[in-house]
Scaffold this motif. Structure first.
Motif, mmCIF file in Angstrom:
data_model
loop_
_atom_site.group_PDB
_atom_site.id
_atom_site.type_symbol
_atom_site.label_atom_id
_atom_site.label_comp_id
_atom_site.label_asym_id
_atom_site.label_seq_id
_atom_site.Cartn_x
_atom_site.Cartn_y
_atom_site.Cartn_z
ATOM 1 N N TRP A 1 -0.362 -15.530 15.733
ATOM 2 C CA TRP A 1 -0.323 -16.821 16.406
ATOM 3 C C TRP A 1 0.853 -16.849 17.367
ATOM 4 O O TRP A 1 1.793 -16.052 17.254
ATOM 5 N N VAL A 2 0.787 -17.773 18.326
ATOM 6 C CA VAL A 2 1.863 -17.929 19.301
ATOM 7 C C VAL A 2 2.991 -18.754 18.707
ATOM 8 O O VAL A 2 4.161 -18.393 18.816
ATOM 9 N N PHE A 3 2.660 -19.879 18.085
ATOM 10 C CA PHE A 3 3.660 -20.785 17.497
ATOM 11 C C PHE A 3 3.250 -21.154 16.087
ATOM 12 O O PHE A 3 2.064 -21.210 15.776
ATOM 13 N N ASN A 4 4.254 -21.464 15.254
ATOM 14 C CA ASN A 4 3.924 -22.143 14.014
ATOM 15 C C ASN A 4 4.239 -23.623 14.212
ATOM 16 O O ASN A 4 4.986 -23.997 15.128
ATOM 17 N N ALA A 5 3.639 -24.460 13.390
ATOM 18 C CA ALA A 5 3.772 -25.906 13.564
ATOM 19 C C ALA A 5 5.221 -26.365 13.458
ATOM 20 O O ALA A 5 5.618 -27.326 14.124
ATOM 21 N N GLU A 6 5.997 -25.689 12.658
ATOM 22 C CA GLU A 6 7.411 -26.087 12.509
ATOM 23 C C GLU A 6 8.178 -25.926 13.816
ATOM 24 O O GLU A 6 9.086 -26.706 14.109
ATOM 25 N N GLU A 7 7.816 -24.937 14.623
ATOM 26 C CA GLU A 7 8.453 -24.788 15.933
ATOM 27 C C GLU A 7 8.135 -25.981 16.832
ATOM 28 O O GLU A 7 9.005 -26.476 17.547
ATOM 29 N N VAL A 8 6.887 -26.415 16.802
ATOM 30 C CA VAL A 8 6.478 -27.557 17.621
ATOM 31 C C VAL A 8 7.188 -28.816 17.138
ATOM 32 O O VAL A 8 7.720 -29.597 17.942
ATOM 33 N N ARG A 9 7.238 -29.012 15.827
ATOM 34 C CA ARG A 9 7.923 -30.183 15.256
ATOM 35 C C ARG A 9 9.407 -30.181 15.605
ATOM 36 O O ARG A 9 9.969 -31.210 15.977
ATOM 37 N N LEU B 1 -1.689 -11.580 22.430
ATOM 38 C CA LEU B 1 -2.108 -11.368 21.040
ATOM 39 C C LEU B 1 -3.474 -10.681 20.975
ATOM 40 O O LEU B 1 -3.704 -9.842 20.105
ATOM 41 N N VAL B 2 -4.349 -11.043 21.892
ATOM 42 C CA VAL B 2 -5.671 -10.413 21.970
ATOM 43 C C VAL B 2 -5.503 -8.916 22.247
ATOM 44 O O VAL B 2 -6.121 -8.070 21.581
ATOM 45 N N GLN B 3 -4.646 -8.589 23.206
ATOM 46 C CA GLN B 3 -4.404 -7.178 23.525
ATOM 47 C C GLN B 3 -3.786 -6.451 22.333
ATOM 48 O O GLN B 3 -4.185 -5.325 22.011
ATOM 49 N N ALA B 4 -2.806 -7.074 21.678
ATOM 50 C CA ALA B 4 -2.143 -6.440 20.533
ATOM 51 C C ALA B 4 -3.129 -6.191 19.387
ATOM 52 O O ALA B 4 -2.999 -5.208 18.657
ATOM 53 N N ALA C 1 -4.446 -17.690 16.594
ATOM 54 C CA ALA C 1 -4.271 -19.132 16.807
ATOM 55 C C ALA C 1 -3.183 -19.376 17.835
ATOM 56 O O ALA C 1 -2.229 -18.597 17.948
ATOM 57 N N LEU C 2 -3.318 -20.471 18.542
ATOM 58 C CA LEU C 2 -2.214 -20.929 19.382
ATOM 59 C C LEU C 2 -1.135 -21.507 18.476
ATOM 60 O O LEU C 2 0.038 -21.178 18.612
#
Length: 190
Positions: free
Chosen positions: A172-180, A57-60, A151-152
C-alpha cells in the motif's frame, strides 16, 4: 517511492478525504473515522499523484493487470492506467461487478482482463480485505492468476493477515494512521 509526490498526496488525502465521525464501514465494522479516497482521486492532481505512486507498487509486484470490486477500485485503477500510459508501460485494467450483468455479454469481470496474466487486486481503501477477496474469487473463476493485493490506503484492521492467508503479497502507499496524523498536524480552518 517519490517522496515529494507522496507528501503532496498525503496532504491531499488528509485535507480532502479524511472525516472524523461515527459510521459503519463496508466490512460492517464501526469506525470513528473514514478515508473517502474518491474525493481525492476525482481531482486531477490527486488522480495523477495516486496513479504514479500506485503504479510503482504495481511494477514492484510484477503484475500485468490490475482491477478490483466496483466502485471502490474504479478511480484508482483508472489513475494507474493513465500513469502506465504516461510511463510507456503495458498494464491492463478491469473491474469486478458485485453480480453478473444481466444483459450484453453477461460478465462479472469487465474491461481489459485477460486470463492467465499475473494479476493484482486493487482498491482505494482496504480494511479487512473482504470485498477484495470476493473480487479475487471472481477473477480466479475466469482464469486470473492473482498474486498480489494493492491499496492506496491500508486501514490496519485485518487485511494484512487475510491476504497472507490467501497467498497474496500485499502493499500500500499509505496506512490510515499516516493520513490521520497528517490531518491532526494540519487541521482544517473552520
Amino acid at each position: 517511492m517519490k517522496s515529494q509526490e507522496r507528501s503532496e498526496l498525503l496532504a491531499m488525502l488528509a485535507r480532502e478525504s479524511y472525516f472524523e465521525r461515527e459510521l459503519t464501514l463496508s466490512s460492517g465494522r464501526a469506525s470513528s473515522y473514514y478515508v473517502d479516497c474518491k474525493r481525492t482521486l476525482y481531482l486531477p492532481r490527486g488522480a495523477y499523484l495516486a496513479g504514479e505512486l500506485v503504479l510503482e507498487l504495481v511494477q514492484a509486484a510484477g503484475v500485468e493487470q490490475i482491477g478490483g470490486m466496483a466502485a471502490g477500485a474504479l478511480p484508482v485503477t483508472d489513475a494507474v492506467m493513465a500513469a502506465a500510459h504516461r510511463n510507456g508501460l503495458d498494464v491492463r485494467g478491469f473491474f469486478v461487478r458485485k453480480e453478473t450483468k444481466q444483459h450484453g455479454l453477461q460478465q462479472m469481470v469487465e474491461g481489459a482482463f485477460k486470463p492467465g496474466l499475473k494479476t493484482a487486486v486493487i482498491d482505494d481503501t482496504i480494511t479487512t480485505g473482504g470485498s477484495s477477496l470476493q473480487a479475487v474469487d471472481a477473477m480466479r473463476v475466469v482464469g486470473g492468476n492473482v498474486v498480489a493485493a494493492i491499496a492506496l490506503v491500508e486501514r490496519g484492521e485485518g487485511a494484512v493477515e487475510a491476504f497472507a492467508r490467501a497467498g497474496l503479497k500485499y502493499s500500500w502507499v499509505f496506512n490510515a494512521e499516516e493520513v490521520r496524523a497528517e490531518r491532526a498536524a494540519h487541521p482544517l480552518a473552520g
